[in-house]
Design an enzyme around this catalytic site. Structure first.
Site, PDB file in Angstrom:
ATOM      1  N   GLY A  10     -10.501  -5.487 -39.975  1.00 27.37           N
ATOM      2  CA  GLY A  10     -10.636  -4.467 -39.109  1.00 27.37           C
ATOM      3  C   GLY A  10     -10.260  -3.024 -39.481  1.00 27.37           C
ATOM      4  N   GLY A  15      -6.556  -0.077 -37.788  1.00 24.73           N
ATOM      5  CA  GLY A  15      -6.646  -0.445 -39.374  1.00 24.73           C
ATOM      6  C   GLY A  15      -6.647   0.779 -40.270  1.00 24.73           C
ATOM      7  CD  GLU A 129       8.437  -5.636 -33.102  1.00 18.44           C
ATOM      8  OE1 GLU A 129       8.255  -5.306 -31.780  1.00 18.44           O
ATOM      9  OE2 GLU A 129       9.447  -5.966 -33.557  1.00 18.44           O
ATOM     10  N   GLY A 187      -9.192   9.428 -23.067  1.00 16.50           N
ATOM     11  CA  GLY A 187      -9.098   8.466 -24.104  1.00 16.50           C
ATOM     12  C   GLY A 187      -7.987   7.426 -23.820  1.00 16.50           C
ATOM     13  CE  LYS A 205       0.535  -4.241 -24.653  1.00 12.91           C
ATOM     14  NZ  LYS A 205       0.123  -3.143 -23.875  1.00 12.91           N
TER      15      LYS A 205
END
Lengths: 436, 436
Positions: A10, A15, A129, A187, A205
């Protein structure tokens, strides 16, 4: 020393951010890690497209399996997201004896138990993490920094989009829909905001945080999850009058009977640090014995903060290369053979305090009826506000703060209050936490 | 698995807390670490005295060297404090090939360079998480969690006593001396409060934080250090009027010319999280690229939080037992051969904004003279308040906030203002940081 060779799956926002970071801070990273970290092979859906990062020295392919199978790549960084292909690639990397670093919270929350079991068999590390709270090193803090503690509870603002919306509702006095539209323009929110606004992302999460806090297997399907779509400007304003702020929290708490896992809008006392974490920022508060309360704050999303966490995991993996697996930090903080089978409580069995708002006919005795029902249900009242009817309205808003009570008791009391002839429509209810 | 055998030097508050913690949370710790951690031998000045912890199964001695020399102890925990004996014992433990965990900030700040060099020669680890900000895993967060970052600055409330005093001055409207006396009564401040109130303790901790942030050797003697003894209730109140809170901060910042290291009272905008860290609590804010701002909050002192950090270090050491030294986390975050020789700036070369307070004769033209001097010195003004004279007083207080300026320029300007005939006595000056 030989550079560590990384395969990247990615080349999108995170990335590209990771490649940029490794280039920009390469010198500092090498001075810390003791050896350079290099991306040698990367997969992107459209390798020919222009990138936000330089791809010099990186072999590009559209086939992610090629990167996983490349004998040169020692660590695979999975940043393609989703659950299907990402899972397949992760398991394949493990089978090839490669360590994996991922920012994919859904992958870990939903398939982590299987992935960790496979990784354990093959003796490889899985770093995640970046999957929780972006750049905040919260996994490290809980798994390692608090290793001597018995964790009592953990509460976090772990979705930046939802926090941005609630912050704007508070300070700009605007309605949910209006702010959501702005967040999409800026965004901060996706075109389909469901994952953020309905709490699914936060629940992923929280699943991970609860497991590393209590040493329980990942159990996403047991998380109670409520979004922020029903929080009104009115509630934000009443909460403020009462000295509270509304935050969208992921909370896990260990009680005698079991563990509560829940994501929902929550009233917090305004002097609490967590109540003052605004905008897109994230923070996680952990209450543990013996350390007491600690809090970790930072950017929870975005290319750069997430890349920070990815690189931290990469360096950890590099350091642990030569460590026997049993001496590594366990995936879920506790050794796999000693995970706990503490049950996750159904939401009905969880205790919290409540904020209730209702509309009542402006007639004598209504408040007496409402408080009688609460009293009969064993629910103590902390505060009541009765407002004047709004302009042109006949009904009066009543706002009640209660002491802690079991959700099941509150459900019954609410049904009985809603059945009162003088009460209009449904009650609005939100949970209150003092984090004391 | 075999338990890890620990020798403990000092059985006072923190030592007792550590023994208690290992007993109380022993099961959770073992489930995480993979093996039990046991104190087998401990030294106390008066071993026969009653303790806050059970000493069952622990050999007690009044001779700390006996614990260090005991072939059974694998890790030495140094909790006796001070610099003389503590240093001698630490070096001896290193020479015996033992890992050391310490909560001793003075030891590390003043003798860390020597200790780490010796430890490197012998291939042993030195853990000092407990030396900075008590239970907050700040060393771990900076050294490992932010390993991919270039750290720009770091600012922390790293002395709980000073923070308690400033908090009380703000909320209770009391004077420094009065609150200090109360802090001593409550046990938050020592009988000799110099270390806390004059900033020496904070300077020790800042020395350590700056080294792990920037990869520079420990340089305690270059820290500029100013205490809180001269902060008056008046200044606290004026700061509040201007939208600021006064906090005692340790700050290190990397600029083009070098690194500023300083401890002093600081005005912070009231909406900053750090400005809302109250009472005895500590917090450290770190600004880094790419993660942006992150903040770490928790209890900075006390037996229990400090024991939490000691145990975290113990478990880290246990995990790293089998790791080649070059793969371990370096003592000062960066590999010893690649520490930086960036210079520490003299305070005169550091840039900050300023809060100035002066008493002026109530006559025309004074403000014009003062602002002219500032203008001539290249100092821009952010805000000015001129007050009415206090009851029975004739002089008027003038409060000025400036933009950022070099300390040396401000020194000159202050001299010139103090020389004005219409200005009474000395200016009060405090630095202002927006942490933006």
């Amino acid at each position: 020393m030989q550079p560590v060779k990384v395969g990247l799956l990615g080349l999108g926002t995170v990335g590209g951010g990771t490649v940029n970071l490794l280039a920009r801070n390469g010198d500092e990273i090498t001075r810390r890690a003791g050896r350079p970290v290099e991306v040698v092979h990367a997969a992107a859906r459209h390798p020919e497209r222009p990138r936000t990062c330089s791809t010099e020295g990186i072999r590009l392919t559209s086939d992610p399996f090629e990167v996983v199978d490349d004998p040169e790549t020692e660590i695979i960084v999975e940043l393609i997201g989703g659950e299907g292909l990402a899972k397949e690639l992760t398991l394949r990397a493990i089978d090839r004896g490669k360590h994996v670093v991922t920012a994919n919270k859904a992958l870990i929350a939903l398939h982590g138990n299987e992935i960790f079991a496979r990784a354990r068999e093959r003796g490889v590390t899985i770093g995640f993490e970046a999957a929780v709270a972006g750049g905040i090193p919260i996994i490290k803090a809980v798994r390692e920094g608090l290793v001597g503690n018995r964790i009592e509870w953990l509460a976090g603002i772990i979705n930046g989009t939802a926090n941005f919306i609630l912050t704007e509702m508070l300070y700009a006095g605007r309605e949910f829909g209006e702010v959501l539209a702005e967040a999409q323009r800026l965004g901060y929110a996706e075109a389909d905001p469901t994952f953020d606004v309905d709490g699914i992302d936060a629940a992923h999460k929280l699943t991970i945080l609860a497991s590393i806090a209590f040493g329980i297997p990942l159990q996403y399907d047991k998380v109670y999850c409520e979004g922020i779509g029903h929080v009104s400007r009115e509630d934000v304003e009443y909460a403020r009058e009462l000295g509270f702020r509304i935050k969208h929290l992921g909370i896990c708490r260990r009680d005698e009977d079991g563990i509560g896992l829940r994501v929902h809008p929550t009233l917090l006392p305004e002097r609490q640090l967590l109540a003052n974490v605004d905008g897109v920022m994230n923070a996680v508060m952990v209450k543990a014995d013996p350390v007491g309360p600690t809090l970790y704050y930072g950017a929870g999303a975005g290319a750069e903060p997430t890349a920070s966490a990815v690189v931290a995991d990469l360096v950890d993996v590099v350091r642990e290369f030569t460590l026997e697996p049993e001496n590594r930090v366990p995936y879920l903080a506790f050794q796999s053979h000693s995970l706990s089978d503490d049950p996750v409580l159904p939401m009905e069995a969880v205790e919290t305090a409540y904020y209730l708002r209702m509309l009542a006919k402006d007639q004598p005795g209504v408040l007496a009826e409402v408080t009688r029902i609460l009293g009969d249900s064993g629910i103590s009242i902390e505060a009541i506000i009765q407002k004047q009817p709004g302009p042109g309205a006949e009904d009066v808003p009543i706002i009640i703060l209660t002491h802690r009570v079991r959700e099941s008791q509150m459900n019954l009391a609410c049904e009985r209050i809603e059945a009162l002839e003088a009460i209009q429509g449904q009650l609005t209810r939100m949970r209150v936490e003092t984090l004391a």
